[in-house]
Design a protein around this motif. Sequence first.
Motif, PDB file in Angstrom:
ATOM      1  N   GLU A 134      47.853  71.783   3.625  1.00 47.91           N
ATOM      2  CA  GLU A 134      48.321  70.553   2.976  1.00 47.91           C
ATOM      3  C   GLU A 134      49.604  70.068   3.635  1.00 47.91           C
ATOM      4  O   GLU A 134      49.791  68.871   3.850  1.00 47.91           O
ATOM      5  CB  GLU A 134      48.535  70.785   1.487  1.00 47.91           C
ATOM      6  CG  GLU A 134      47.234  70.977   0.726  1.00 47.91           C
ATOM      7  CD  GLU A 134      47.456  71.289  -0.757  1.00 47.91           C
ATOM      8  OE1 GLU A 134      48.604  71.229  -1.213  1.00 47.91           O
ATOM      9  OE2 GLU A 134      46.453  71.578  -1.416  1.00 47.91           O
ATOM     10  N   TYR A 135      50.477  70.982   3.989  1.00 43.62           N
ATOM     11  CA  TYR A 135      51.725  70.631   4.665  1.00 43.62           C
ATOM     12  C   TYR A 135      51.422  70.013   6.025  1.00 43.62           C
ATOM     13  O   TYR A 135      51.983  68.988   6.403  1.00 43.62           O
ATOM     14  CB  TYR A 135      52.583  71.888   4.812  1.00 43.62           C
ATOM     15  CG  TYR A 135      53.898  71.646   5.497  1.00 43.62           C
ATOM     16  CD1 TYR A 135      54.957  71.076   4.805  1.00 43.62           C
ATOM     17  CD2 TYR A 135      54.083  71.994   6.820  1.00 43.62           C
ATOM     18  CE1 TYR A 135      56.170  70.855   5.431  1.00 43.62           C
ATOM     19  CE2 TYR A 135      55.290  71.771   7.451  1.00 43.62           C
ATOM     20  CZ  TYR A 135      56.331  71.209   6.752  1.00 43.62           C
ATOM     21  OH  TYR A 135      57.518  70.974   7.373  1.00 43.62           O
ATOM     22  N   GLU A 136      50.484  70.629   6.752  1.00 42.43           N
ATOM     23  CA  GLU A 136      50.110  70.097   8.060  1.00 42.43           C
ATOM     24  C   GLU A 136      49.480  68.717   7.915  1.00 42.43           C
ATOM     25  O   GLU A 136      49.717  67.833   8.738  1.00 42.43           O
ATOM     26  CB  GLU A 136      49.170  71.068   8.771  1.00 42.43           C
ATOM     27  CG  GLU A 136      49.859  72.363   9.157  1.00 42.43           C
ATOM     28  CD  GLU A 136      48.947  73.347   9.861  1.00 42.43           C
ATOM     29  OE1 GLU A 136      47.846  72.945  10.295  1.00 42.43           O
ATOM     30  OE2 GLU A 136      49.334  74.517   9.996  1.00 42.43           O
ATOM     31  N   ASP A 137      48.682  68.516   6.882  1.00 41.53           N
ATOM     32  CA  ASP A 137      48.082  67.205   6.638  1.00 41.53           C
ATOM     33  C   ASP A 137      49.145  66.145   6.389  1.00 41.53           C
ATOM     34  O   ASP A 137      49.023  65.003   6.838  1.00 41.53           O
ATOM     35  CB  ASP A 137      47.112  67.254   5.453  1.00 41.53           C
ATOM     36  CG  ASP A 137      45.832  68.011   5.768  1.00 41.53           C
ATOM     37  OD1 ASP A 137      45.540  68.196   6.981  1.00 41.53           O
ATOM     38  OD2 ASP A 137      45.138  68.414   4.819  1.00 41.53           O
ATOM     39  N   ARG A 138      50.203  66.514   5.672  1.00 46.01           N
ATOM     40  CA  ARG A 138      51.280  65.553   5.392  1.00 46.01           C
ATOM     41  C   ARG A 138      51.949  65.090   6.683  1.00 46.01           C
ATOM     42  O   ARG A 138      52.374  63.936   6.795  1.00 46.01           O
ATOM     43  CB  ARG A 138      52.307  66.157   4.435  1.00 46.01           C
ATOM     44  CG  ARG A 138      51.835  66.255   3.011  1.00 46.01           C
ATOM     45  CD  ARG A 138      52.969  66.473   2.023  1.00 46.01           C
ATOM     46  NE  ARG A 138      53.861  67.564   2.346  1.00 46.01           N
ATOM     47  CZ  ARG A 138      53.709  68.836   1.962  1.00 46.01           C
ATOM     48  NH1 ARG A 138      52.673  69.181   1.216  1.00 46.01           N
ATOM     49  NH2 ARG A 138      54.577  69.763   2.279  1.00 46.01           N
ATOM     50  N   ILE A 139      52.048  65.969   7.641  1.00 43.45           N
ATOM     51  CA  ILE A 139      52.666  65.599   8.921  1.00 43.45           C
ATOM     52  C   ILE A 139      51.850  64.498   9.589  1.00 43.45           C
ATOM     53  O   ILE A 139      52.398  63.524  10.110  1.00 43.45           O
ATOM     54  CB  ILE A 139      52.751  66.832   9.851  1.00 43.45           C
ATOM     55  CG1 ILE A 139      53.738  67.817   9.269  1.00 43.45           C
ATOM     56  CG2 ILE A 139      53.160  66.422  11.261  1.00 43.45           C
ATOM     57  CD1 ILE A 139      53.685  69.169   9.916  1.00 43.45           C
ATOM     58  N   PHE A 140      50.545  64.626   9.541  1.00 45.21           N
ATOM     59  CA  PHE A 140      49.697  63.629  10.194  1.00 45.21           C
ATOM     60  C   PHE A 140      49.643  62.315   9.421  1.00 45.21           C
ATOM     61  O   PHE A 140      49.246  61.302   9.950  1.00 45.21           O
ATOM     62  CB  PHE A 140      48.280  64.190  10.392  1.00 45.21           C
ATOM     63  CG  PHE A 140      48.222  65.207  11.480  1.00 45.21           C
ATOM     64  CD1 PHE A 140      48.302  64.831  12.807  1.00 45.21           C
ATOM     65  CD2 PHE A 140      48.095  66.547  11.175  1.00 45.21           C
ATOM     66  CE1 PHE A 140      48.270  65.747  13.827  1.00 45.21           C
ATOM     67  CE2 PHE A 140      48.046  67.505  12.185  1.00 45.21           C
ATOM     68  CZ  PHE A 140      48.127  67.103  13.501  1.00 45.21           C
TER      69      PHE A 140
END
Length: 87
Positions: A79-85
């Motif tokens: 979820e954190y990685e998705d927020r970056i994108f």
Amino acid sequence: MVDKRDIPQNLLDSLPEHIVANNNYQQDWITDTTQFRKEFNFKESIPLKEAIKRTVKWNRKNHPKELHKEFNPSKVDYEYEDRIFQT
């Protein structure tokens, strides 16, 4: 791929190292061993089907969970990685 400059500093400060490494993943890699095989008269020493059988046997005997006990996929914050994108 997100350019490091496009990530907000507050997120960048807490990113795992593998995400902010200065690697270039934009290029394609194509390999061809034809020249090597010609110059060195290289031939496969094990037929493909036998090589695959041996590889599967080795992988079953050397399971990644045993070799890489420190890796825990449940601790990856997707979820954190998705927020970056999404920024």
